[in-house]
Scaffold this motif. Sequence first.
Motif: not given
Length: 163
Positions: A70-98
């Motif tokens: 199944x797909x996990x819809x929560x990961x596709x939620x948009x982020x508002x008011x945060x530095x997109x580069x930092x959030x993207x790097x963190x999410x990529x690293x977390x995805x690697x760990x997962x």
Amino acid sequence: MIALLPRLRSFARGLSGQHALADDLVQITVEKALRNLDAFVPGTRMDSWLFRILRNSFIDHVRARRDTDSLDDDDAMPLVGQDGREVTEIRLHLADVRRAMSRLPEDQRVVLMLVCVEGMRYREAALALDVPLGTVMSRLGRARAALAQALQDDPALLSARLG
């Protein structure tokens, strides 16, 4: 039991990798615990008892649905008011760990979740899993080494990140 719900959800999320399934597992765990409350031994750790019920429920789920995804819809939620580069790097690293954690054998992944994510002591994890203390220590050591190696060397993780 209510105070343990966030920890149970976090553990379930780590086991399943899916928000919706994690919520279902927590609900199943609470239902089973309430239905079998007479099986809880007063004076023992309720969190260990609940983690064991949750883990067994997860195993039952996996056995019942070996071929479903199944797909996990929560990961596709948009982020508002945060530095997109930092959030993207963190999410990529977390995805690697997962991804790396999902490739660990289940016994290692469960111990890693209980000790490193839930903050349980080795003895508490041993009680929750109903295994000897040495087994917890051994599994945790192998899990940490495998996770570190996977994050460092696995080209599949790097290609998944880049591609």
